[in-house]
Motif scaffolding. Structure first.
Motif, PDB file in Angstrom:
ATOM      1  N   TRP A 239      94.616  40.193  54.759  1.00 37.45           N
ATOM      2  CA  TRP A 239      95.851  39.452  54.885  1.00 37.45           C
ATOM      3  C   TRP A 239      96.966  40.465  55.172  1.00 37.45           C
TER       4      TRP A 239
ATOM      5  N   LYS B 173     101.191  40.749  56.007  1.00 39.43           N
ATOM      6  CA  LYS B 173     102.496  40.107  55.867  1.00 39.43           C
ATOM      7  C   LYS B 173     103.403  40.621  56.975  1.00 39.43           C
TER       8      LYS B 173
ATOM      9  N   VAL C  79      98.465  43.439  53.038  1.00 38.26           N
ATOM     10  CA  VAL C  79      98.633  42.892  51.694  1.00 38.26           C
ATOM     11  C   VAL C  79      97.380  43.120  50.860  1.00 38.26           C
TER      12      VAL C  79
ATOM     13  N   ASP D  52     108.843  37.567  49.194  1.00 35.73           N
ATOM     14  CA  ASP D  52     107.532  37.197  49.739  1.00 35.73           C
ATOM     15  C   ASP D  52     107.669  36.336  50.993  1.00 35.73           C
TER      16      ASP D  52
ATOM     17  N   TYR E 104     102.438  35.188  57.291  1.00 35.12           N
ATOM     18  CA  TYR E 104     101.218  35.782  56.761  1.00 35.12           C
ATOM     19  C   TYR E 104     100.078  35.536  57.738  1.00 35.12           C
TER      20      TYR E 104
END
Lengths: 111, 116
Positions: free
Chosen positions: B36, B38, B48, B86, B90
């Motif tokens: 993953w 970001k 991530v 956050d 993604y």
């Protein structure tokens, strides 16, 4: 912490012109990559480079693209005759073999 | 060819809450890696979390964890105690374990909004 750097951060060029995008990978990494991301779309693989030669390339990476590692630190992507559709964010990445550490990207705009 | 599908173009979560982002992939290989990444508004790609397919244990990095279901070819990302920082795109990514193919194949991404 070491990081991948890219220059320039932004590049504006006229259609048909040649551009060279530059990258300095992390020094002990062995694999180098170029990816591109057209605005609002996914990140697409262009080419990977290992042991001073291309190890894999995508259909996007046609004859107008070339890569070079001219010295021990730089890794370049050349687009010979830019087209409007080459406008995108170009990311360089390097890795020791698994994931990739990405550079901040070069935003290329072809007019 | 391998494909990665992220079925949620956009997600939102309240600050301090938990959110799960979905990812499925298609491959005939048994050895591979999943990631993953970001991408905040700066457009920098930040790793991530990573999962090796041969590991049954789900990877965890602080507030980020994955639910890796190899048989279902599913690789979801859970973000706990969501923070305003956050908020980002993604991207789920696949990498073959086969030598000579180290490229990452990305999904289309999920835009995560964190509401205060």
């Amino acid at each position: 912490e070491p990081e991948v750097t890219q220059t320039p951060s932004h590049q504006v060029t006229q259609m048909g012109q040649e551009v060279i995008l530059r990258c300095v990978p992390i020094s002990n990494h062995l694999y180098f990559y170029w990816y591109r991301q057209i605005l609002g779309q996914k990140v697409e693989f262009l080419v990977s480079f290992y042991n001073n030669e291309i190890s894999e390339k995508s259909e996007i990476f046609d004859d107008q693209f070339s890569v070079e590692r001219p010295d021990g630190s730089n890794f370049t992507l050349k687009i010979r005759s830019t087209k409007l559709e080459d406008s995108a964010m170009y990311f360089c990445a390097s890795s020791e073999g698994l994931a990739g550490d990405f550079g901040p990207g070069t935003r290329l705009l072809v007019l | 060819a391998q494909t990665v599908t992220q079925s949620q173009p956009e997600m939102s979560v309240q600050e301090a809450e938990t959110v799960t982002l979905s990812c499925t992939y298609d491959t005939s290989e048994s050895d591979y890696y999943l990631f993953w990444y970001k991408q905040p508004p700066s457009r920098q790609m930040i790793l991530v979390i990573r999962q090796e397919a041969y590991k049954q244990q789900n990877a965890t990095e602080n507030r980020f964890s994955v639910n890796f279901q190899k048989a279902a070819k599913s690789f979801s990302l859970k973000i706990s105690d969501s923070q305003l920082g956050d908020a980002a795109m993604y991207f789920c990514a696949y990498r073959s374990g086969r030598g000579g193919s180290e490229k990452l194949v990305f999904g289309k991404g999920t835009k995560l909004t964190v509401n205060p």
